[in-house]
Write a protein that holds these residues in place. Sequence first.
Motif, PDB file in Angstrom:
ATOM      1  N   LYS A   1       5.371  -4.713   7.682  1.00  9.93           N
ATOM      2  CA  LYS A   1       4.001  -4.566   8.176  1.00  9.93           C
ATOM      3  C   LYS A   1       3.159  -3.636   7.305  1.00  9.93           C
ATOM      4  O   LYS A   1       1.927  -3.720   7.318  1.00  9.93           O
ATOM      5  N   ASP A   2       3.829  -2.734   6.570  1.00  7.91           N
ATOM      6  CA  ASP A   2       3.079  -1.783   5.750  1.00  7.91           C
ATOM      7  C   ASP A   2       2.826  -2.289   4.328  1.00  7.91           C
ATOM      8  O   ASP A   2       2.245  -1.581   3.514  1.00  7.91           O
TER       9      ASP A   2
ATOM     10  N   PHE B   1       7.993  -4.317  -6.909  1.00 11.52           N
ATOM     11  CA  PHE B   1       9.352  -4.590  -6.430  1.00 11.52           C
ATOM     12  C   PHE B   1       9.990  -5.726  -7.234  1.00 11.52           C
ATOM     13  O   PHE B   1       9.331  -6.716  -7.563  1.00 11.52           O
ATOM     14  N   SER B   2      11.281  -5.553  -7.529  1.00 10.02           N
ATOM     15  CA  SER B   2      12.048  -6.539  -8.279  1.00 10.02           C
ATOM     16  C   SER B   2      13.408  -6.720  -7.630  1.00 10.02           C
ATOM     17  O   SER B   2      13.944  -5.799  -7.011  1.00 10.02           O
ATOM     18  N   GLN B   3      13.992  -7.922  -7.794  1.00 17.11           N
ATOM     19  CA  GLN B   3      15.337  -8.183  -7.280  1.00 17.11           C
ATOM     20  C   GLN B   3      16.415  -8.036  -8.343  1.00 17.11           C
ATOM     21  O   GLN B   3      17.596  -8.093  -8.027  1.00 17.11           O
TER      22      GLN B   3
ATOM     23  N   ARG C   1      11.293 -10.890  -0.615  1.00 19.75           N
ATOM     24  CA  ARG C   1      10.712 -11.566   0.543  1.00 19.75           C
ATOM     25  C   ARG C   1      10.763 -10.666   1.775  1.00 19.75           C
ATOM     26  O   ARG C   1       9.810 -10.620   2.567  1.00 19.75           O
ATOM     27  N   GLU C   2      11.880  -9.950   1.947  1.00 22.79           N
ATOM     28  CA  GLU C   2      11.975  -9.022   3.068  1.00 22.79           C
ATOM     29  C   GLU C   2      10.947  -7.902   2.928  1.00 22.79           C
ATOM     30  O   GLU C   2      10.356  -7.457   3.912  1.00 22.79           O
ATOM     31  N   VAL C   3      10.733  -7.452   1.693  1.00 27.07           N
ATOM     32  CA  VAL C   3       9.725  -6.419   1.443  1.00 27.07           C
ATOM     33  C   VAL C   3       8.343  -6.934   1.836  1.00 27.07           C
ATOM     34  O   VAL C   3       7.569  -6.247   2.517  1.00 27.07           O
TER      35      VAL C   3
END
Length: 290
Positions: free
Chosen positions: A164-165, A111-113, A158-160
């Motif tokens: 929980k998964d 994941f990247s922003q 951060r949200e990613v």
Amino acid sequence: MIKLIASDMDGTLLDTNMHIPEKNVAAIKYAQAQGIEFMVATGRNRLEALPSLTEAGIKCAMITLNGAQVFDEEGNSIFMESIELETAEKVLDLLEKEDIYCEISTNKGTFSQSKERRIENFATMVAEAMPHLTHKVAIAMSTARLEYLPIHFVDSIREVMRRKDIIVLKIICFHRDGSAFLGPAARMVNENFTNLFVTSSGQNNLEINHHLAQKGIAVAHIAKDRGINLDEVMTIGDNLNDVSMIQAADVSFAMGNGLPEVKEYAKYTTDTNIAAGVGQAIYRAIKENL
């Protein structure tokens, strides 16, 4: 006699076009025909590593994300070392203060922003590997590579991480000015987090894992699981994130294009990745019964 071969990918098994040279493919299949197991040990996640192997017709076990996750040849996850959420967030706090671009590799992909900063940083890596290219061509190659290496662009990593998964397996950092910024950053991480391991696969990046997520530890784990002694293991690599597995194996090769530090640790040196050095090393090891 060699019973297990573990090879790095970028700068080692792969050429500059991200393909496995035919001479490497032939050598790997020759080794497999002799009953020798071949596997890759890479900083990539499995989805990033798989296309080159599939294209070459190679089916094998994989050490991925520098040893954070290991898969059998069927793609089943058999081993994992993750970074705790609280630790990962603190690392990001530290690095973002220095304006260092970061990505996270997880059990659900990378994941990247910022697509723009990822392209910019990969263009710098491409330019270092092929200095004859213009900046425009390096940008074009980096943009094309995004189609080849799957990545999820999100508003907030951060949200990613808080989902929980999601399990955080690696934090990778880039800066176009390389060691001038990343060297001090690496020291800060080492000083503040004793449970993390910091390494690199290029001059302008840092790779941060759990301290037990190292290629050498993963190779030893697999060898033990297979009933293979480390004096029957061969490893091949070119960069700092390969040092632990170079040290772990009794038979170790540094690539001709590898860093001087890697060559110092390795017992043997082979040709460059462009000249199919992996294939040459495999044939030599079998022929000379290293």
